[in-house]
Scaffold this motif. Structure first.
Motif, short mmCIF file in Angstrom:
data_model
loop_
_atom_site.label_atom_id
_atom_site.label_comp_id
_atom_site.label_asym_id
_atom_site.label_seq_id
_atom_site.Cartn_x
_atom_site.Cartn_y
_atom_site.Cartn_z
N GLY A 46 141.28 60.39 56.12
CA GLY A 46 141.13 61.83 55.93
C GLY A 46 142.38 62.60 56.30
N GLU A 47 143.08 62.12 57.32
CA GLU A 47 144.29 62.81 57.76
C GLU A 47 145.43 62.65 56.77
N VAL A 105 145.01 62.92 53.52
CA VAL A 105 144.74 63.80 52.38
C VAL A 105 145.38 65.16 52.63
N SER A 106 146.22 65.59 51.72
CA SER A 106 146.93 66.86 51.88
C SER A 106 146.07 68.01 51.36
N LEU A 107 145.27 68.59 52.26
CA LEU A 107 144.32 69.63 51.83
C LEU A 107 145.01 70.95 51.50
N ALA A 108 145.95 71.37 52.32
CA ALA A 108 146.61 72.66 52.08
C ALA A 108 147.44 72.62 50.80
N ASP A 124 154.49 65.98 50.38
CA ASP A 124 153.84 65.53 51.61
C ASP A 124 154.61 64.39 52.26
N PRO A 151 139.15 69.27 45.86
CA PRO A 151 138.23 70.36 46.21
C PRO A 151 138.47 71.66 45.45
N GLY A 205 143.77 65.82 47.87
CA GLY A 205 143.63 67.21 48.28
C GLY A 205 143.50 68.17 47.11
N GLY A 210 147.26 70.40 48.49
CA GLY A 210 146.38 70.05 47.38
C GLY A 210 145.62 71.24 46.84
N ALA A 211 145.23 72.16 47.73
CA ALA A 211 144.50 73.34 47.29
C ALA A 211 145.37 74.19 46.37
#
Length: 206
Positions: free
Chosen positions: A22-23, A25-28, A133, A150, A147, A30-31
């Motif tokens: 999970g860490e 995954v580039s959420l910011a 990243d 979502p 990421g 990726g969003a």
């Protein structure tokens, strides 16, 4: 709780393994990339097809005006094309119920390139996320690119409702909701974003 051995001879619990993935995954990033991929795909479809969409809607809009209805806006019709480019069918009213159509498939063959736009936009988004990243191998790149999912999923689901014309199941023209969520919202960003991320990881690792 299962345990596995890490590279240094220690043990890693399943919870720690999941947390570690999970860490990565580039959420910011990726969003931002997910929103960008969706908007760029839609805007490219709009720029190239809005005129043709207006022409195809002319008959329907004339009929709608005759019965006092609102015309279908070009941006809505372009949305149907955009979802068709994800192989999400458009649901239209029919006698006794509804039927589904693919407006790209029924148009001139020269617009077949529209099917390439969503995969290409997601590929670029995934590659950019992985590269920025700092991913150094294909696995890290593909994980970082998750990421994108979502944001793309939320927009794909919301857009399916936004591009609906009319009200009620029998009178509404809209992208097929379930397929929009599962295929456009999940499968496309996971597969094409992930491939792009893997490539970005290879480039970043060189």
């Amino acid at each position: 709780m299962g345990e596995t051995t890490d590279g240094s001879g220690g043990t890693v619990t399943e919870t720690e393994r999941v947390r570690g993935i999970g860490e990565r995954v580039s959420l910011a990033g990726g969003a931002v990339a997910g929103v960008g991929a969706y908007l760029i795909g839609y805007l490219a479809t709009y720029v190239t097809q809005s005129g043709a969409v207006r022409d195809r809607l002319a008959g329907l809009n004339a009929l709608a005006s005759l019965f006092g209805g609102d015309p279908v806006a070009a941006w809505q019709g372009v949305g149907w094309y955009f979802y068709n480019a994800h192989f999400v069918a458009t649901v239209v009213p029919s006698f006794g119920g509804t039927r589904t159509v693919d407006l790209i498939a029924s148009a001139d063959a020269s617009v077949g390139y529209l099917y390439v736009l969503p995969p290409l936009a997601l590929f670029v988004a995934g590659a950019a996320v992985a590269f920025l990243d700092g991913a150094s191998d294909p696995t890290d790149g593909a994980l970082a690119a998750l990421g994108v999912v979502p944001a793309y999923f939320v927009l794909a689901l919301a857009g399916a409702f936004l591009f609906a014309y009319g009200a009620g199941d029998a009178g509404s023209v809209h992208p097929e909701y379930v397929t929009a969520a599962l295929l456009a919202g999940l499968v496309y960003p996971v597969v094409f974003g992930g491939i792009g991320g893997a490539v970005g990881g290879v480039v970043g690792g060189d």
